[in-house]
Design an enzyme around this catalytic site. Structure first.
Site, PDB file in Angstrom:
ATOM      1  N   GLY A  53     -27.626  11.195  22.727  1.00 19.05           N
ATOM      2  CA  GLY A  53     -28.085  12.265  21.519  1.00 19.05           C
ATOM      3  C   GLY A  53     -28.198  12.231  20.147  1.00 19.05           C
ATOM      4  N   SER A  54     -28.440  13.422  19.690  1.00 16.54           N
ATOM      5  CA  SER A  54     -29.796  13.793  18.484  1.00 16.54           C
ATOM      6  C   SER A  54     -29.182  14.786  17.112  1.00 16.54           C
ATOM      7  CB  SER A  54     -31.018  14.447  18.768  1.00 16.54           C
ATOM      8  OG  SER A  54     -30.656  15.771  19.549  1.00 16.54           O
ATOM      9  N   GLY A  55     -27.326  14.406  18.027  1.00 17.63           N
ATOM     10  CA  GLY A  55     -26.822  15.307  16.344  1.00 17.63           C
ATOM     11  C   GLY A  55     -26.817  14.436  15.452  1.00 17.63           C
ATOM     12  N   PHE A  56     -26.026  14.441  14.551  1.00 11.24           N
ATOM     13  CA  PHE A  56     -25.149  13.661  13.667  1.00 11.24           C
ATOM     14  C   PHE A  56     -24.785  12.471  14.329  1.00 11.24           C
ATOM     15  CE2 PHE A  56     -23.111  18.030  12.186  1.00 11.24           C
ATOM     16  CZ  PHE A  56     -23.779  18.042  11.206  1.00 11.24           C
ATOM     17  N   GLN A  85     -18.697  14.337   9.097  1.00  9.40           N
ATOM     18  CA  GLN A  85     -18.151  12.849   8.784  1.00  9.40           C
ATOM     19  C   GLN A  85     -18.208  12.142  10.358  1.00  9.40           C
ATOM     20  OE1 GLN A  85     -18.844  11.739   5.881  1.00  9.40           O
ATOM     21  NE2 GLN A  85     -19.946  13.469   5.744  1.00  9.40           N
ATOM     22  N   GLU A 128     -15.679  31.885  10.583  1.00 11.27           N
ATOM     23  CA  GLU A 128     -16.989  32.784   9.841  1.00 11.27           C
ATOM     24  C   GLU A 128     -17.577  33.859  10.656  1.00 11.27           C
ATOM     25  OE1 GLU A 128     -17.886  27.733   7.596  1.00 11.27           O
ATOM     26  OE2 GLU A 128     -18.362  28.523   9.745  1.00 11.27           O
ATOM     27  N   ASP A 166     -17.875  13.551  18.402  1.00 12.27           N
ATOM     28  CA  ASP A 166     -16.612  14.356  18.963  1.00 12.27           C
ATOM     29  C   ASP A 166     -16.722  13.092  20.375  1.00 12.27           C
ATOM     30  OD1 ASP A 166     -17.382  16.309  16.418  1.00 12.27           O
ATOM     31  OD2 ASP A 166     -17.864  17.656  18.041  1.00 12.27           O
ATOM     32  N   VAL A 213     -29.201  12.690  30.212  1.00  9.19           N
ATOM     33  CA  VAL A 213     -28.372  11.041  30.424  1.00  9.19           C
ATOM     34  C   VAL A 213     -27.473  11.314  31.900  1.00  9.19           C
ATOM     35  CG1 VAL A 213     -26.627   9.041  29.804  1.00  9.19           C
ATOM     36  CG2 VAL A 213     -29.045   9.497  28.552  1.00  9.19           C
TER      37      VAL A 213
END
Ligand SMILES: Cc1cc2nc3c(=O)[nH]c(=O)nc-3n(C[C@H](O)[C@H](O)[C@H](O)COP(=O)(O)OP(=O)(O)OC[C@H]3O[C@@H](n4cnc5c(N)ncnc54)[C@H](O)[C@@H]3O)c2cc1C
Length: 478
Positions: free
Chosen positions: A21-24, A335, A184, A323, A89
């Site tokens: 994964g390349s998220g946070f 966070q 939003e 997540d 993956v």
């Protein structure tokens, strides 16, 4: 199968960390290992690090994709102990410490000593996946571009509409789910119609657009508490957004949605453009890893119920973060992912210095608060017990988002984009194409065909899928 890359790296005999994964979670974990005596392989099915909190600004023409999604390999260029591999993956073999990823028809195996899994979550339609055809979610760059094309395309079609009924249907925008994303997005569609598009059409007045925010629960921004929720609702209504609470969407089609109200009655709202931001489902890798562990389970959303050190039972070298992890009191927010992956990286480093897994202190989450923008110059913000809204909250939102945006260039260009949009009426990213709307549906069809072809091949005992892509005839598109 190519194991070459993995073999080369393990030949060096350094401890090998694979990050998925390349998220946070993925990016911050990898970066935290930059000075460690390890080799890191980051495998992700997307080539970028996506800053999801600003996706709605891509969808509504404020920012371009480049600003919120820098290429991961550019971000990690200077981190010499890290290699980036593009690939989905598809298998994690805990017993043999091996990950299999797929890029097009090429499968690659990568072995690991430690594994950090940060594959996040996807949109959930609560078992009604067919809703996605007409009400895309907002999780990826593709989603945001598709939404932009759907929103702007609706206005374009409305300009050509020949009946009032058709015009109304095209100028009604439904956002399902009144969490931060829904709030939003609804606010920005309203601003887009009222400010940016005002005066740009000749047979329609974009300010006549109806923006409807549907929420199955009884309040807006539920997790942020009643006070901030009420403030957000009041501000949205002032902007003309219609908020309908206790309104469950039970069906979606090309021309509208069916809504079930609290009293059990159902009604239909005609709308061509719908957006789904009502729920999340963890990446399927979570279930696979849990099933292969020594008894770890997943929760209802498919998130892995990890041990206190964020690992899975029987595998203290396999961390699940962000997540994808289920830890009481940790929200599915950036966070949670940043702190979780930093914890995992520290535990790996401590292990290199002799710390045994039993000696690890449990993961502790530090809640830094949450916030949501409603319109330009207006946001709601919660930090601990402190709750505030309005311009001050908006400034806090602005500063925080700039701080976490990756890359100096992204920050500069984003500030310029915000100046253009918030001080003036124009938006710099109003391009939209038909392909953005229909490509997802076409790709889904190709994938379904490929899955069908594989099943068929398996049924008749044919060898596994070849490296050749399907022919146009096989794809049956067009
Ligand atoms: C529209 C939106 C708005 C949000 N707003 C906020 C906000 O204002 N504040 C806040 O704190 N949080 C917000 N969030 C939540 C926040 O973005 C997430 O909590 C955070 O991104 C989680 O990080 P992660 O690393 O766990 O997963 P993600 O950031 O989702 O990253 C998952 C990564 O895994 C990769 N991946 C997935 N499956 C595979 C696979 N099988 N193989 C290889 N790679 C895979 C993906 O390509 C991706 O790179 C928002 C989320 C969304 C969608």
């Amino acid at each position: 199968m190519s194991t070459e890359s993995a073999e080369k790296r393990s030949a060096g005999k350094r401890h090998h960390v694979v990050v998925i994964g390349s998220g946070f979670g993925g990016l911050f974990g990898t970066r935290h290992l930059r000075r460690a005596d390890v080799d890191v392989t980051l495998i992700s099915k997307t080539s970028t690090h996506l800053f999801q909190p600003l996706l709605y600004q891509v969808a509504t023409g404020i920012l371009s994709t480049g600003e919120i999604a820098p290429a991961t390999r550019l971000v990690l260029r200077k981190q010499k102990n890290a290699q980036v591999l593009l690939g989905d993956v598809i298998d994690v073999d805990l017993a043999n410490k091996k990950v299999t990823s797929r890029l097009l028809n090429r499968d690659t195996e990568t072995t690991y000593d430690s594994l950090i899994v940060a594959t996040g979550a996807q949109q959930s339609y609560f078992g009604n996946d067919h809703f996605a055809t007409y009400a895309p979610g907002m999780k990826t760059i593709d989603d945001a571009l598709e939404l932009r094309a759907r929103i702007l395309g609706s206005f374009e079609q409305a300009e050509l509409a020949t009946t009032q009924e058709e015009r109304d249907r095209l100028m009604t925008f439904i956002v399902v789910g009144a969490g931060p994303t829904g709030v939003e997005l609804a606010g920005q569609i309203a601003e887009l119609a009222d400010r940016t598009l005002d005066g740009t059409f000749r047979t329609i007045d974009p300010r006549d657009a109806r923006v409807i925010l549907l929420e199955g629960a009884g309040s807006v921004l539920g997790p942020m508490g009643p006070k901030l929720g009420a403030k957000a609702a009041k501000r949205l209504e002032k902007m003309g957004v219609e908020i309908q609470l206790n309104a469950m969407v039970t069906d979606v089609d090309a021309h509208g949605v069916i809504v079930k109200d609290a009293d059990g009655s159902t009604r239909r709202i005609e709308a061509v453009c719908k957006v789904w931001s009502a729920g999340v489902q963890a990446s399927p890798l979570g279930k696979m890893i849990a099933e292969r562990s020594d008894g770890t389970e997943v929760d209802r959303a498919g998130r892995v119920i990890v041990e206190p050190d964020l690992t899975v039972k029987g595998h203290p070298n396999v961390f699940v973060v962000g997540d994808l992890m289920s830890v009481p009191g940790v929200p599915g927010q950036a966070q949670g992912a940043i702190q979780g992956s930093t914890y995992a990286a520290k535990a790996i480093k401590a292990g290199l210095h002799g710390q045994a897994p039993e000696e690890r202190k449990p993961f502790k989450y530090f809640n830094k608060g949450s916030m949501a923008t409603i319109s330009r110059f207006d946001a709601v913000c919660q930090i601990g017990k402190l709750e505030f809204s309005g311009f001050l909250a908006w400034l806090a939102w602005l500063a925080l988002h700039l701080y976490y945006l990756v890359g100096y260039r992204s920050r500069i260009v984003t500030v310029i984009g915000w100046f253009v949009s918030f001080l003036g009426r124009n938006r710099g990213q109003m391009a939209a194409t038909e392909q953005w709307i229909f490509a997802r549906l076409a790709i889904e069809e190709v994938n379904a065909d490929q899955a069908e072809a594989r099943e068929l091949a398996a049924d008749v005992g044919a060898p596994p899928a070849s490296a050749e892509p399907l022919t146009a005839q096989q794809r049956k598109i067009g």
